[in-house]
Design a protein around this motif. Sequence first.
Motif, mmCIF file in Angstrom:
data_model
loop_
_atom_site.group_PDB
_atom_site.id
_atom_site.type_symbol
_atom_site.label_atom_id
_atom_site.label_comp_id
_atom_site.label_asym_id
_atom_site.label_seq_id
_atom_site.Cartn_x
_atom_site.Cartn_y
_atom_site.Cartn_z
ATOM 1 N N SER A 68 0.841 -1.193 0.000
ATOM 2 C CA SER A 68 0.000 0.000 0.000
ATOM 3 C C SER A 68 0.874 1.240 0.000
ATOM 4 C CB SER A 68 -0.870 0.031 1.257
ATOM 5 O OG SER A 68 -1.561 -1.162 1.398
ATOM 6 N N ASN A 71 -3.362 4.886 3.007
ATOM 7 C CA ASN A 71 -4.208 4.108 3.893
ATOM 8 C C ASN A 71 -5.607 4.702 3.944
ATOM 9 O OD1 ASN A 71 -5.379 2.672 5.917
ATOM 10 N ND2 ASN A 71 -4.036 3.440 7.547
ATOM 11 N N LEU A 84 1.214 5.709 5.810
ATOM 12 C CA LEU A 84 1.830 5.207 4.576
ATOM 13 C C LEU A 84 2.109 6.324 3.583
ATOM 14 C CD1 LEU A 84 -0.387 2.013 4.169
ATOM 15 C CD2 LEU A 84 1.814 2.248 5.323
ATOM 16 N N ASN A 225 17.515 -1.639 8.575
ATOM 17 C CA ASN A 225 16.236 -1.375 7.903
ATOM 18 C C ASN A 225 16.111 -2.117 6.582
ATOM 19 O OD1 ASN A 225 13.709 -0.095 8.271
ATOM 20 N ND2 ASN A 225 14.209 1.371 6.658
ATOM 21 N N SER B 47 -2.561 -4.106 6.202
ATOM 22 C CA SER B 47 -2.596 -3.056 5.178
ATOM 23 C C SER B 47 -2.196 -1.680 5.707
ATOM 24 C CB SER B 47 -3.999 -2.968 4.571
ATOM 25 O OG SER B 47 -4.927 -2.573 5.563
ATOM 26 N N GLU B 48 -2.129 -1.516 7.036
ATOM 27 C CA GLU B 48 -1.921 -0.162 7.566
ATOM 28 C C GLU B 48 -0.531 0.102 8.154
ATOM 29 O OE1 GLU B 48 -5.143 1.933 9.548
ATOM 30 O OE2 GLU B 48 -6.230 0.047 9.684
ATOM 31 N N THR B 49 0.280 -0.930 8.290
ATOM 32 C CA THR B 49 1.558 -0.746 9.001
ATOM 33 C C THR B 49 2.621 -0.128 8.103
ATOM 34 O OG1 THR B 49 1.058 -2.688 10.339
ATOM 35 C CG2 THR B 49 3.334 -1.910 10.353
ATOM 36 N N PRO B 50 3.275 0.928 8.599
ATOM 37 C CA PRO B 50 4.355 1.553 7.822
ATOM 38 C C PRO B 50 5.656 0.777 7.987
ATOM 39 C CG PRO B 50 4.027 2.767 9.845
ATOM 40 C CD PRO B 50 3.019 1.642 9.862
ATOM 41 N N MET B 51 5.822 -0.280 7.232
ATOM 42 C CA MET B 51 7.049 -1.075 7.297
ATOM 43 C C MET B 51 8.140 -0.358 6.498
ATOM 44 S SD MET B 51 5.900 -3.817 8.991
ATOM 45 C CE MET B 51 6.710 -5.403 8.703
ATOM 46 N N PHE B 52 9.280 -0.166 7.091
ATOM 47 C CA PHE B 52 10.485 0.371 6.444
ATOM 48 C C PHE B 52 10.480 1.875 6.229
ATOM 49 C CE2 PHE B 52 10.224 -4.057 5.016
ATOM 50 C CZ PHE B 52 11.421 -4.524 5.501
ATOM 51 N N GLN B 53 9.347 2.555 6.463
ATOM 52 C CA GLN B 53 9.355 4.006 6.263
ATOM 53 C C GLN B 53 10.395 4.657 7.175
ATOM 54 O OE1 GLN B 53 6.687 2.323 5.564
ATOM 55 N NE2 GLN B 53 5.209 3.487 4.379
ATOM 56 N N TYR B 73 5.171 7.113 13.703
ATOM 57 C CA TYR B 73 4.898 5.789 13.145
ATOM 58 C C TYR B 73 4.347 4.797 14.155
ATOM 59 C CZ TYR B 73 7.422 7.156 8.892
ATOM 60 O OH TYR B 73 7.828 7.769 7.730
ATOM 61 N N THR B 244 12.611 -2.891 10.904
ATOM 62 C CA THR B 244 11.461 -2.017 11.143
ATOM 63 C C THR B 244 10.824 -2.298 12.512
ATOM 64 O OG1 THR B 244 9.530 -0.991 10.077
ATOM 65 C CG2 THR B 244 9.731 -3.376 9.876
ATOM 66 N N SER B 251 3.074 -5.903 9.442
ATOM 67 C CA SER B 251 2.223 -6.313 8.318
ATOM 68 C C SER B 251 2.423 -7.772 7.954
ATOM 69 C CB SER B 251 2.474 -5.417 7.095
ATOM 70 O OG SER B 251 3.706 -5.743 6.504
#
Lengths: 245, 594
Positions: A68, A71, A84, A225, B47-53, B73, B244, B251
């Motif tokens: 995604s 969101n 996101l 990361n 669908s909502e988790t900010p992985m790696f941002q 986050y 992360t 996610s």
Amino acid sequence: MATRSRNSDRDRRLDNSSKHRSELPVMGAVSMDRRQALKVIAIAAATPTLVSCKPSEEAPEALLTSASTSNPKARGDAWDPDLLAPTVLWERSLTSDELQSLAVLCDVIIPADDRSQSASQLGAHDFIDEWVSAPYEANQSDKIVVREGLVWLDSEAVRRFGEATRFRDLAPDQRIAICDEICYLPNARPELEAAALFFDKVRDLTSTAFWTTPEGMEDLQYVGNVPLPRWDPPPLEVLRHIGLE
Amino acid sequence: MTLKAQDDYDAIIVGSGAAGGMCAYVLACSGVKVLMLEAGRDYDPVSETPMFQLPFDAPLRAAGTPEKPFGFYDATVDGGWRVPGEPYSSADGTDFLWWRARMLGGRTNHWGRISLRMGEYDFKPRSRDGLGFDWPMSYEDIEPYYDKTEALIGVYGSNEGLENTPNSSPGVLLPPPAPRAEELLTQKVCRERLDIPVVPAHLAILTQPLEADRIARMLWPNNEMAQRVTAESMRARAACYYATPCGRGCSIKANFQSPTVLLPPATATGNLDIITNAMVREVTVDTNGRATGVHYIDKDTRLEEHVSARVVILTASACESARILLNSKSSLFPDGLGNGNGLVGKYVMDTVGAGVQGQIPALENMPPHNADGASAMHLYMPWWLYQDQARGQLDFARGYHIEFGGGRKMPGFGSFGGIEPLTMGSYGQSFKDDCRRYYGSFLGFAGRGEMIPNDDCYCEIDPEQVDEWGIPTLRFHWTWSDHELNQARHMQETFGEIIETMGGQVLGTIHDDGADAIAKPGEIIHEVGGVIMGDDPSRSVLNEFCQSWEVDNLFVADGGCFVSNADKNPTLSIMAIAWRASDYIVGQMNQRNL
């Protein structure tokens, strides 16, 4: 999805509830002007590595394709921001004159060298503008510190080096002559305490701004990361470095 | 609203976090028809988790704000120390902080995943030192539920056989991840020079995929439906890929969150309905004093709704459940439901917290390597001075464990703040070089200790305030005893000693007075108690199965039932206790007692 409401009408209404909820006393939602949606490193980018590290019999596709970039469930306000596609919910407030002076000061604090660019080249002054423009009490108080400090720098430049002189127009050694006296609070003369606090504030913000950029992280040689197939003990040269070989 | 919930539910569960999720899972798997009410919005970690941002992509480089105290986050939605439209208050002299999360899964989305079992001492503290209360059950009673909970959610760790630090049964724990460099160095110094044990931590993070079929059969030996939904849910979870932070949610479902671990199998049974944005105000009763259901406010329509069931289970979080009971006033229960002895809201406890940061020269200029790991700590120090305490050599009665970390983590907001004592105010090229040198050399130590319940720590209804939904709010009262203050001082002294023994320098102050060292009440977000269980109806609100003494079809299965708050972070115990209570509810339903 983990849950379901009891009928689909309700689901739709949940998703459309942002207008209603925005009537709440939501701090920080002073401006809904949206900056460009910032780049998101989608999980999809990590997928090839991830697939290769999963046991072959247990690799549900759905897990690996949740790329995604925004969101729809999030209301987009400060309590429920779109994680996101992050946006800043307030306007910048420093003047272009202030920003020019700040950029020079940021580079006095973190100059360019052979490993990375200078703080202002990575936008540190713009981050400080974002910071002091935020609608929170602490940030508003920092804005006063920064504004008064920038005025003080120019008045000190005039006092030392003559009329119509601004700090940002000084020669490097002239800037250093001023900053040396305010760079360390315990050593600052009592009448320079406020200026020292200002310098410390800008140094802290400049350092956050600089080292959190991709270029700053690369300079520090932060190499995390990234998804790993497994977690290994520290490399031998690391153990050697701390005497645990 | 168009939805009218059916009136044929067996059970209503209020709240969807650790306790509510567990009750829903166990009851739905056992064939009980369940309606779950959640006060916050729907939320889907997949669908909502900010992985790696990166912090770089977030406002203020992801710094904490009043709306997102743990940073941009952090998974928490509509939560934190303040919730919009839902105030609380503190009595004069009290500064209690109440963390809530109005979202599906509640605080399980944000929590630290630290999963430590309470030990045999922890269930009988009064018998050991004469303070506080004993639990109405023993470690042996809850042990099978610890095993089942750990196997279900996936917990890494090791069995060390240490005092009051129970082993898990064989085949339950997942292998712990290898320690990071700074953890190994700390372990060596603590073990060899300070006699402090440093062992693998226990966290609810998958270090390998769960053995779905084996575990499902173990958990539900005679229940094929439960085996199927459990195994399917486990197969949908991936192992951690060591990147992360867990506090953002996950996610790939590698860590434990109620919406990724408990609610999917529960809904897959077909026995669970969930209504979100449903803010429960009170439990309703009939003329015989039995619970009939609950009133809730539909936050979308702002209309009041009522739903009915044979059993009402409150799992809204310790203080929120107490609030619902206190607000459930009727002619039969003028002081609130289940509160005939006036104990609802009493004996609220948090965890004692204190910390110290240090800079360790041995960690400077480390060769670059990935030190992210499983987000949280790989090692920790369990309490090690039980015998000194038993001999009366310490001026506080209960223990604490140490959580620690640092090293070459992702640079974030303030990563180089407060280092002037090291840099003597450097700027320019020398500051840039100083940051490079000191990066990765900071370590933080945090104590998490047991608080003893006392008469002065409680919540009550504030007669002068209601929330946005018209529901009377809570007012908190708090007074630490010397046991907590002395313990906090001991923590800081110990951390200073560790840092200095490592050759490092303490950054900040080590306080002589524990009152200056201790975190604010509520700040550690381990508040439990307020609806305590016991074996004497005159001195407790619930029996050992979380069942109200006064209203036998009313249960409070969250942290409210705790009668002590061991240093072990409470979430794992909350789930084990909720599972045990759920088994009891199923048994009572089968025997037609409910």
